[in-house]
Design an enzyme around this catalytic site. Structure first.
Site: not given
Length: 209
Positions: A53, A55, A59
């Protein structure tokens, strides 16, 4: 013949390792042809920082940019894979002679790729980027950094500090890579996260060749 793409993503599946306070991963069939439905349709339930994934600054940075605002060239183009020998963390001493250039895309290969992804249990002792190394990368003005487990920061140490150093400098982060089939060197990177409005992070498919 063009060189083949290497998939450096992990497969999303129920029961896989995830950050301890993040939601479990579920993939449930809502419609099922085995039960007489005309097609198969699944419901996916997972956190935005599941598996491979990315960021976004949002975040950890209040009012930071969300992932849907990421420039596409942040994760498409030349990239450099650097293998790290240290089994605790990516320390300044090991990377300070790498001669990073502004705008570079850097992926760190550690023991995580073979050790941490070998089990579906969360590995608390994964190799992470130390806050000192993160500050060095920020000063070098690289564009993107990737690592081969679920966080650039450690579970017990430098979790917040490393994220703040990188995201605060506008560096885009790829986490959860599996670089076990990749050697150190220069590659072409193609990694795109799901485009979710105002997202702090999102799953991504990452490829190298």
């Amino acid at each position: 013949m063009a060189k083949k793409w290497i998939d450096i993503s992990v497969t999303i599946k129920p029961g896989m390792a995830h950050w301890p306070d993040n939601p479990d991963i579920r993939v449930d069939r809502m419609l099922d042809m085995d039960k007489g439905d005309v097609c198969n349709v699944s419901v996916l339930s997972l956190g935005s920082h599941t598996g491979t994934h990315m960021d976004a600054p949002l975040h950890f940075i209040q009012n930071g940019r969300s992932l849907d605002k990421m420039p596409l060239d942040a994760t498409i183009g030349p990239a450099r894979v650097i293998e790290i020998k240290d089994k605790e963390s990516i320390k300044l001493q090991e990377i300070q002679n790498q001669k990073f250039k502004p705008g570079e895309r850097i992926l760190f290969k550690t023991i995580n790729s073979k050790k941490s992804w070998a089990t579906d249990s969360f590995d608390e002792d994964f190799v992470y980027i130390s806050k000192e190394a993160a500050a060095f990368l920020a000063k070098a003005k690289i564009m993107t950094v990737g690592i081969d487990y679920l966080s650039v920061g450690g579970f017990r140490k430098d979790g917040i500090e490393t994220h703040h150093a990188l995201l605060g400098a506008g560096i885009w982060i790829i986490e959860g890579l599996n670089l076990s089939k990749v050697k150190s060197g220069r590659y072409e990177l193609n990694c795109l996260p799901l485009k979710v409005l105002n997202s702090d992070g999102a799953p991504a498919r990452a490829l190298l060749r």
